[in-house]
Motif scaffolding. Sequence first.
Motif, PDB file in Angstrom:
ATOM      1  N   ARG A 230      12.365  82.285 -25.721  1.00  0.00           N
ATOM      2  CA  ARG A 230      12.159  81.087 -24.901  1.00  0.00           C
ATOM      3  C   ARG A 230      11.738  79.876 -25.724  1.00  0.00           C
ATOM      4  O   ARG A 230      11.929  78.745 -25.310  1.00  0.00           O
ATOM      5  CB  ARG A 230      11.169  81.353 -23.782  1.00  0.00           C
ATOM      6  CG  ARG A 230       9.783  81.558 -24.228  1.00  0.00           C
ATOM      7  CD  ARG A 230       8.831  81.690 -23.060  1.00  0.00           C
ATOM      8  NE  ARG A 230       7.567  82.174 -23.537  1.00  0.00           N
ATOM      9  CZ  ARG A 230       6.745  81.472 -24.292  1.00  0.00           C
ATOM     10  NH1 ARG A 230       7.039  80.242 -24.635  1.00  0.00           N
ATOM     11  NH2 ARG A 230       5.629  81.994 -24.729  1.00  0.00           N
ATOM     12  N   ASN A 231      11.192  80.107 -26.929  1.00  0.00           N
ATOM     13  CA  ASN A 231      10.751  78.975 -27.746  1.00  0.00           C
ATOM     14  C   ASN A 231      11.556  78.808 -29.035  1.00  0.00           C
ATOM     15  O   ASN A 231      11.159  78.066 -29.922  1.00  0.00           O
ATOM     16  CB  ASN A 231       9.264  79.105 -28.069  1.00  0.00           C
ATOM     17  CG  ASN A 231       8.962  80.302 -28.939  1.00  0.00           C
ATOM     18  OD1 ASN A 231       9.806  81.152 -29.165  1.00  0.00           O
ATOM     19  ND2 ASN A 231       7.741  80.366 -29.421  1.00  0.00           N
TER      20      ASN A 231
ATOM     21  N   GLN B 149       7.123  74.941 -34.248  1.00  0.00           N
ATOM     22  CA  GLN B 149       6.574  76.288 -34.070  1.00  0.00           C
ATOM     23  C   GLN B 149       6.287  76.912 -35.428  1.00  0.00           C
ATOM     24  O   GLN B 149       7.003  76.679 -36.389  1.00  0.00           O
ATOM     25  CB  GLN B 149       7.599  77.183 -33.367  1.00  0.00           C
ATOM     26  CG  GLN B 149       8.095  76.709 -32.047  1.00  0.00           C
ATOM     27  CD  GLN B 149       7.121  77.021 -30.941  1.00  0.00           C
ATOM     28  OE1 GLN B 149       6.407  78.005 -31.000  1.00  0.00           O
ATOM     29  NE2 GLN B 149       7.091  76.184 -29.935  1.00  0.00           N
TER      30      GLN B 149
ATOM     31  N   LYS C 149       5.899  80.738 -37.185  1.00  0.00           N
ATOM     32  CA  LYS C 149       6.059  82.187 -37.040  1.00  0.00           C
ATOM     33  C   LYS C 149       5.154  82.782 -38.110  1.00  0.00           C
ATOM     34  O   LYS C 149       5.553  82.989 -39.250  1.00  0.00           O
ATOM     35  CB  LYS C 149       7.512  82.635 -37.237  1.00  0.00           C
ATOM     36  CG  LYS C 149       8.381  82.381 -36.052  1.00  0.00           C
ATOM     37  CD  LYS C 149       7.945  83.227 -34.873  1.00  0.00           C
ATOM     38  CE  LYS C 149       8.536  82.716 -33.595  1.00  0.00           C
ATOM     39  NZ  LYS C 149       7.683  82.858 -32.442  1.00  0.00           N
TER      40      LYS C 149
ATOM     41  N   THR D 282       2.102  88.031 -37.046  1.00  0.00           N
ATOM     42  CA  THR D 282       2.520  88.343 -35.674  1.00  0.00           C
ATOM     43  C   THR D 282       3.762  89.218 -35.634  1.00  0.00           C
ATOM     44  O   THR D 282       4.052  89.811 -34.598  1.00  0.00           O
ATOM     45  CB  THR D 282       2.801  87.061 -34.869  1.00  0.00           C
ATOM     46  OG1 THR D 282       3.942  86.394 -35.415  1.00  0.00           O
ATOM     47  CG2 THR D 282       1.612  86.129 -34.859  1.00  0.00           C
TER      48      THR D 282
ATOM     49  N   PRO E  88       7.702  88.245 -31.885  1.00  0.00           N
ATOM     50  CA  PRO E  88       7.282  87.732 -30.588  1.00  0.00           C
ATOM     51  C   PRO E  88       7.504  86.231 -30.482  1.00  0.00           C
ATOM     52  O   PRO E  88       7.483  85.513 -31.486  1.00  0.00           O
ATOM     53  CB  PRO E  88       5.783  88.057 -30.547  1.00  0.00           C
ATOM     54  CG  PRO E  88       5.374  88.011 -31.985  1.00  0.00           C
ATOM     55  CD  PRO E  88       6.569  88.515 -32.769  1.00  0.00           C
ATOM     56  N   ALA E  89       7.704  85.766 -29.251  1.00  0.00           N
ATOM     57  CA  ALA E  89       7.840  84.326 -29.030  1.00  0.00           C
ATOM     58  C   ALA E  89       6.519  83.619 -29.333  1.00  0.00           C
ATOM     59  O   ALA E  89       6.504  82.511 -29.841  1.00  0.00           O
ATOM     60  CB  ALA E  89       8.274  84.040 -27.591  1.00  0.00           C
ATOM     61  N   GLU E  90       5.433  84.266 -29.035  1.00  0.00           N
ATOM     62  CA  GLU E  90       4.112  83.675 -29.269  1.00  0.00           C
ATOM     63  C   GLU E  90       3.358  84.469 -30.320  1.00  0.00           C
ATOM     64  O   GLU E  90       3.965  85.165 -31.115  1.00  0.00           O
ATOM     65  CB  GLU E  90       3.338  83.607 -27.944  1.00  0.00           C
ATOM     66  CG  GLU E  90       3.922  82.602 -26.960  1.00  0.00           C
ATOM     67  CD  GLU E  90       3.878  81.152 -27.433  1.00  0.00           C
ATOM     68  OE1 GLU E  90       3.013  80.796 -28.275  1.00  0.00           O
ATOM     69  OE2 GLU E  90       4.700  80.373 -26.971  1.00  0.00           O
ATOM     70  N   VAL E  91       2.035  84.402 -30.273  1.00  0.00           N
ATOM     71  CA  VAL E  91       1.233  84.968 -31.358  1.00  0.00           C
ATOM     72  C   VAL E  91       0.920  86.445 -31.237  1.00  0.00           C
ATOM     73  O   VAL E  91       0.515  87.055 -32.204  1.00  0.00           O
ATOM     74  CB  VAL E  91      -0.091  84.186 -31.537  1.00  0.00           C
ATOM     75  CG1 VAL E  91       0.180  82.783 -31.979  1.00  0.00           C
ATOM     76  CG2 VAL E  91      -0.907  84.207 -30.269  1.00  0.00           C
ATOM     77  N   HIS E  92       1.072  87.033 -30.068  1.00  0.00           N
ATOM     78  CA  HIS E  92       0.752  88.455 -29.923  1.00  0.00           C
ATOM     79  C   HIS E  92       1.943  89.229 -29.401  1.00  0.00           C
ATOM     80  O   HIS E  92       2.529  88.868 -28.395  1.00  0.00           O
ATOM     81  CB  HIS E  92      -0.444  88.661 -28.987  1.00  0.00           C
ATOM     82  CG  HIS E  92      -1.734  88.227 -29.577  1.00  0.00           C
ATOM     83  ND1 HIS E  92      -2.365  88.927 -30.571  1.00  0.00           N
ATOM     84  CD2 HIS E  92      -2.504  87.149 -29.325  1.00  0.00           C
ATOM     85  CE1 HIS E  92      -3.478  88.310 -30.906  1.00  0.00           C
ATOM     86  NE2 HIS E  92      -3.578  87.222 -30.176  1.00  0.00           N
TER      87      HIS E  92
ATOM     88  N   ASP F 144       5.687  88.931 -22.913  1.00  0.00           N
ATOM     89  CA  ASP F 144       6.414  87.745 -23.323  1.00  0.00           C
ATOM     90  C   ASP F 144       7.710  88.187 -24.005  1.00  0.00           C
ATOM     91  O   ASP F 144       7.943  89.366 -24.207  1.00  0.00           O
ATOM     92  CB  ASP F 144       5.543  86.939 -24.301  1.00  0.00           C
ATOM     93  CG  ASP F 144       5.972  85.496 -24.418  1.00  0.00           C
ATOM     94  OD1 ASP F 144       6.986  85.111 -23.813  1.00  0.00           O
ATOM     95  OD2 ASP F 144       5.299  84.742 -25.126  1.00  0.00           O
ATOM     96  N   ASP F 145       8.532  87.218 -24.374  1.00  0.00           N
ATOM     97  CA  ASP F 145       9.754  87.509 -25.124  1.00  0.00           C
ATOM     98  C   ASP F 145       9.413  88.126 -26.475  1.00  0.00           C
ATOM     99  O   ASP F 145       8.535  87.635 -27.185  1.00  0.00           O
ATOM    100  CB  ASP F 145      10.523  86.224 -25.415  1.00  0.00           C
ATOM    101  CG  ASP F 145      11.332  85.731 -24.246  1.00  0.00           C
ATOM    102  OD1 ASP F 145      11.449  86.450 -23.247  1.00  0.00           O
ATOM    103  OD2 ASP F 145      11.872  84.623 -24.342  1.00  0.00           O
TER     104      ASP F 145
END
Length: 193
Positions: free
Chosen positions: A51-52, A93, A95, A99, A150-154, A159-160
């Motif tokens: 998504r990001n 962003q 990465k 993560t 992951p799309a985010e940090v965890h 999430d995606d």
Amino acid sequence: MMSRNAWLTAALVVLALFVGSVLDSRLPKPDPADADPFLRPGVVGQAVELRNGVVTATDVRAGTEIRSIGAITATTGRWLVVDYVFEARGEAQFKAPATLRLRAADGRLYGETPGATAACGPAQPGIPLACSVPFEVPVDAIEGAHLLVPAEVHIDLTDDVADIDLGLTAERAAVVAAAEGRVELAEPTTVGG
């Protein structure tokens, strides 16, 4: 001495607790899969939409040493280095290598060795950024390994998560497991022009 109404009330409470217990044991429970991350499958060379942003694993390299940020780090297992390209969507962003995870075929998870590489980013929207992430793994964890991004940090959040098959079949894993020498990790660089 308890009155008849007190006995009746006590019996009704016990009956209600019994019925509630039976109903609770027989009614469906929430599916734990509802809390799992949304996995987006891919393979090396294939862009996986998150998504990001978009992530593409481009290569898998291995050796007994890595050179990164001016230091050489050895292992008794293997360094499995995954090169990937990340293109952010919407806003810049990072990465962070911490993560990303490598999942062995048996489900074991391996994280990046802290301080072994620089963060991938900031990746600016529309400008692909090439990065590498090293994983120190035992030789038996190579065959069937997948990269999880992951799309985010965890990675544990709902999430995606890109789930990229690294193509480490038995034959390819044997070649990778036999790899000796040093793998050079480059600093994150923009791709294209």
